[in-house]
Scaffold this motif. Structure first.
Motif, mmCIF file in Angstrom:
data_model
loop_
_atom_site.group_PDB
_atom_site.id
_atom_site.type_symbol
_atom_site.label_atom_id
_atom_site.label_comp_id
_atom_site.label_asym_id
_atom_site.label_seq_id
_atom_site.Cartn_x
_atom_site.Cartn_y
_atom_site.Cartn_z
ATOM 1 N N LEU A 231 0.831 -1.201 0.000
ATOM 2 C CA LEU A 231 0.000 0.000 0.000
ATOM 3 C C LEU A 231 0.868 1.253 0.000
ATOM 4 O O LEU A 231 0.579 2.219 -0.738
ATOM 5 C CB LEU A 231 -0.920 -0.016 1.221
ATOM 6 N N LEU A 232 1.928 1.254 0.790
ATOM 7 C CA LEU A 232 2.832 2.400 0.799
ATOM 8 C C LEU A 232 3.454 2.614 -0.584
ATOM 9 O O LEU A 232 3.550 3.748 -1.072
ATOM 10 C CB LEU A 232 3.933 2.199 1.833
ATOM 11 N N ALA A 233 3.896 1.540 -1.222
ATOM 12 C CA ALA A 233 4.529 1.659 -2.530
ATOM 13 C C ALA A 233 3.543 2.132 -3.592
ATOM 14 O O ALA A 233 3.866 2.988 -4.436
ATOM 15 C CB ALA A 233 5.149 0.320 -2.937
ATOM 16 N N GLN A 234 2.330 1.605 -3.558
ATOM 17 C CA GLN A 234 1.335 1.948 -4.584
ATOM 18 C C GLN A 234 0.863 3.384 -4.490
ATOM 19 O O GLN A 234 0.438 3.966 -5.503
ATOM 20 C CB GLN A 234 0.139 1.001 -4.468
ATOM 21 N N THR A 235 0.915 3.974 -3.306
ATOM 22 C CA THR A 235 0.401 5.333 -3.133
ATOM 23 C C THR A 235 1.491 6.397 -3.243
ATOM 24 O O THR A 235 1.225 7.578 -3.042
ATOM 25 C CB THR A 235 -0.317 5.469 -1.773
ATOM 26 N N LEU A 236 2.724 5.992 -3.566
ATOM 27 C CA LEU A 236 3.778 6.951 -3.877
ATOM 28 C C LEU A 236 3.640 7.420 -5.325
ATOM 29 O O LEU A 236 3.020 6.738 -6.153
ATOM 30 C CB LEU A 236 5.155 6.322 -3.665
ATOM 31 N N PRO A 237 4.191 8.591 -5.673
ATOM 32 C CA PRO A 237 4.142 9.028 -7.071
ATOM 33 C C PRO A 237 4.753 7.980 -7.997
ATOM 34 O O PRO A 237 5.752 7.344 -7.642
ATOM 35 C CB PRO A 237 4.978 10.311 -7.059
ATOM 36 N N PRO A 238 4.170 7.752 -9.157
ATOM 37 C CA PRO A 238 4.726 6.757 -10.096
ATOM 38 C C PRO A 238 6.197 7.030 -10.382
ATOM 39 O O PRO A 238 6.617 8.181 -10.547
ATOM 40 C CB PRO A 238 3.865 6.952 -11.357
ATOM 41 N N GLY A 239 6.971 5.966 -10.448
ATOM 42 C CA GLY A 239 8.391 6.106 -10.748
ATOM 43 C C GLY A 239 9.263 6.366 -9.542
ATOM 44 O O GLY A 239 10.482 6.515 -9.683
ATOM 45 N N THR A 240 8.688 6.383 -8.339
ATOM 46 C CA THR A 240 9.488 6.652 -7.138
ATOM 47 C C THR A 240 10.290 5.429 -6.716
ATOM 48 O O THR A 240 11.459 5.544 -6.317
ATOM 49 C CB THR A 240 8.580 7.099 -5.973
ATOM 50 N N VAL A 241 9.697 4.241 -6.774
ATOM 51 C CA VAL A 241 10.334 3.015 -6.283
ATOM 52 C C VAL A 241 10.965 2.264 -7.450
ATOM 53 O O VAL A 241 10.318 2.021 -8.479
ATOM 54 C CB VAL A 241 9.317 2.113 -5.563
ATOM 55 N N HIS A 242 12.227 1.894 -7.283
ATOM 56 C CA HIS A 242 12.965 1.161 -8.310
ATOM 57 C C HIS A 242 13.496 -0.130 -7.688
ATOM 58 O O HIS A 242 14.357 -0.087 -6.805
ATOM 59 C CB HIS A 242 14.128 2.001 -8.835
ATOM 60 N N THR A 243 12.985 -1.264 -8.107
ATOM 61 C CA THR A 243 13.425 -2.551 -7.582
ATOM 62 C C THR A 243 14.515 -3.139 -8.460
ATOM 63 O O THR A 243 14.711 -2.731 -9.603
ATOM 64 C CB THR A 243 12.250 -3.526 -7.473
ATOM 65 N N GLY A 244 15.230 -4.133 -7.919
ATOM 66 C CA GLY A 244 16.319 -4.752 -8.662
ATOM 67 C C GLY A 244 17.502 -3.841 -8.857
ATOM 68 O O GLY A 244 18.265 -4.002 -9.813
ATOM 69 N N VAL A 245 17.690 -2.882 -7.957
ATOM 70 C CA VAL A 245 18.804 -1.934 -8.039
ATOM 71 C C VAL A 245 19.653 -2.101 -6.784
ATOM 72 O O VAL A 245 19.205 -1.792 -5.680
ATOM 73 C CB VAL A 245 18.318 -0.474 -8.163
ATOM 74 N N ARG A 246 20.875 -2.561 -6.948
ATOM 75 C CA ARG A 246 21.755 -2.841 -5.808
ATOM 76 C C ARG A 246 22.723 -1.691 -5.599
ATOM 77 O O ARG A 246 23.513 -1.349 -6.479
ATOM 78 C CB ARG A 246 22.516 -4.155 -6.043
ATOM 79 N N VAL A 247 22.660 -1.080 -4.435
ATOM 80 C CA VAL A 247 23.552 0.020 -4.085
ATOM 81 C C VAL A 247 24.847 -0.550 -3.522
ATOM 82 O O VAL A 247 24.837 -1.396 -2.618
ATOM 83 C CB VAL A 247 22.881 0.961 -3.060
ATOM 84 N N THR A 248 25.980 -0.082 -4.043
ATOM 85 C CA THR A 248 27.279 -0.603 -3.616
ATOM 86 C C THR A 248 28.045 0.365 -2.725
ATOM 87 O O THR A 248 28.935 -0.057 -1.979
ATOM 88 C CB THR A 248 28.144 -0.943 -4.843
ATOM 89 N N SER A 249 27.727 1.659 -2.773
ATOM 90 C CA SER A 249 28.372 2.620 -1.886
ATOM 91 C C SER A 249 27.507 3.862 -1.788
ATOM 92 O O SER A 249 26.673 4.134 -2.670
ATOM 93 C CB SER A 249 29.780 2.995 -2.377
#
Length: 454
Positions: A231-249
């Motif tokens: 529910l939190l993810a769906q109610t954010l502006p479109p394009g806010t959440v990016h999955t499959g992205v690994r942060v290294t630093s």
């Protein structure tokens, strides 16, 4: 040399409930935000597996209707909570006893419901000599318990946090709580709420858990634990959440990802679990954890559903591996297909070999029915399920590490859904204060996009 242009105001690393709720507070203030999640989907530890029409939580932490952040967090207005029956059921000496709690009030008068329910506990088969009666003790013990719960329900949080801090088990004994009440009621209850069967948790955290129990109702999200982060993810502006992205630093002005290279920003908020946060910032402390194993069984036998209704069932005897269990299809019918019963049971600590067999034997005693024909749907073991909160425990660990670098999660607050959401609230407020919170540098820009992978 000119600095590279900012691509987004704030990058949040981690799309669990802390990161997603912080994103809501930032975007609602006009700050452009990108949430990066290494996993294929958002949610973190609040995940739900789907098996043949069943919805099976991996950890299944209990929520309370009295958690303030469930009301205060933007994006959760449509969250549906399924409530357990008031109080709990306690299994002791082959008998089941009701131990109630005020369902809709935090007053001392409401807490007296505990006393009435304990005093009217049903009488089952004969108990062992010297161990009969309600698990919380006799009438005097029950009155003391009711008075204590009434007081704690009405006590301001800050006053609870100012009390001397001890391990919860020691604090209860030091306050003069009878051993029978501790072992028969408070230990199994707090073990369920804190995932800590030894009550080594800070007494302040235990007090907060008891306050929530006495002033609200235990509950779960309708449709499974994942419903809350979804529910939190769906109610954010479109394009806010990016999955499959690994942060290294990470730094105060950028993050580097394995898939998209460097992303420039004005601030970075780490909202991962404690271990992942420490991997990105080695100076952060990694706490100990409480392991949790959740076993899900199904049957077409109506006996367990009729025996417990929508109550949470605790084992006051500690006579087997199961700490608490419930017929979740009674509490939330959406978790099981029609005609099937879903029983979800929690084992605390590291499970032994053959845990399913041991759990079945224990559940047979708890529910008073054979479990031989029950089908095992899933066994979910999470070694680092809940951060330990042993004393001394700082319930308000700093969320601002440096100007431009912040951290949040249940490891910065209390190890509950309330704690995760509250830490995100504090972190978002710190970010907005440091940015000047006049709003985004990119008011006319579309939602932030990530660079294409090379």
């Amino acid at each position: 040399m000119l600095e590279p242009a900012y691509q987004v105001d704030v990058v949040i690393v981690g799309a669990g409930i802390a990161g997603l709720s912080a994103a809501h507070r930032l975007t609602s203030a006009g700050v452009t935000t990108a949430v990066l999640e290494a996993a294929p989907c958002a949610g973190g530890r609040m995940s739900t597996e789907k098996v043949d029409g069943f919805r099976l939580d991996r950890i299944g932490q209990l929520l309370s209707t009295s958690y303030p952040e469930l009301r205060l967090t933007p994006g959760l207005g449509a969250l549906a909570l399924r409530r357990f029956a008031p109080g709990v059921l306690l299994h002791r000496d082959g008998r089941t006893h009701h131990a109630g709690a005020p369902a809709a009030t935090g007053s001392a008068r409401g807490a007296l419901h505990v006393v009435r329910a304990l005093a009217s506990a049903p009488r089952g088969p004969a108990a062992s000599p010297g161990r009969g009666g309600a698990p919380a003790g006799g009438a005097v013990d029950q009155a003391r318990l009711g008075t204590a719960l009434g007081r704690i329900a009405a006590t301001p949080v800050e006053r609870l946090l100012s009390r001397p801090e001890l391990p919860a088990a020691q604090a209860l004994a030091a306050r003069g709580v009878p051993a029978r009440t501790i072992e028969g009621f408070l230990r199994p209850l707090l073990a369920a709420l804190l995932c800590d069967p030894e009550l080594s948790t800070s007494s302040r955290c235990a007090d907060l858990a008891l306050r929530a129990f006495a002033s609200g109702r235990l509950c779960v999200p309708e449709g499974g634990a994942e419903a809350l982060p979804e529910l939190l993810a769906q109610t954010l502006p479109p394009g806010t959440v990016h999955t499959g992205v690994r942060v290294t630093s990470v730094s105060t002005t950028s993050v580097t990802t394995a898939e998209h290279g460097e992303i420039h920003c004005r601030a970075v908020l780490l909202a991962t679990d404690a271990r992942a946060a420490a991997e990105l910032l080695p100076g952060l402390r990694v706490p100990d954890f409480h392991p949790v194993t959740v076993l899900h069984h199904t049957t077409d036998d109506p006996a367990p559903a009729l025996a417990t209704g929508t109550s949470l069932l605790l084992d006051a005897d500690r006579g087997g591996p199961v700490a608490h269990t419930a017929v979740l299809s009674n509490v939330d019918p959406s978790r099981a297909p029609a005609g099937r019963v879903l029983i979800s049971s929690t084992v605390l600590g590291t499970p032994s070999d053959g845990i399913d067999t041991a759990v079945r034997i224990h559940l047979s005693r708890l529910y008073g029915t054979s479990t031989r024909r029950w089908e095992t749907l899933a066994v979910h073991h999470t070694p680092e399920a809940v951060p330990a909160m042993r004393p001394p425990h700082d319930l308000r660990r700093p969320v601002r590490l440096l100007a431009g670098l912040y951290v949040c999660g249940d490891h910065r607050d209390t190890s509950t859904v309330q704690g995760a959401l509250h830490s995100a609230h504090r972190a978002a407020a710190a970010v907005l204060a440091d940015l000047g919170a006049a709003g985004s540098m990119h008011r006319s820009d579309p939602a932030p996009t990530l660079p294409r992978a090379a």
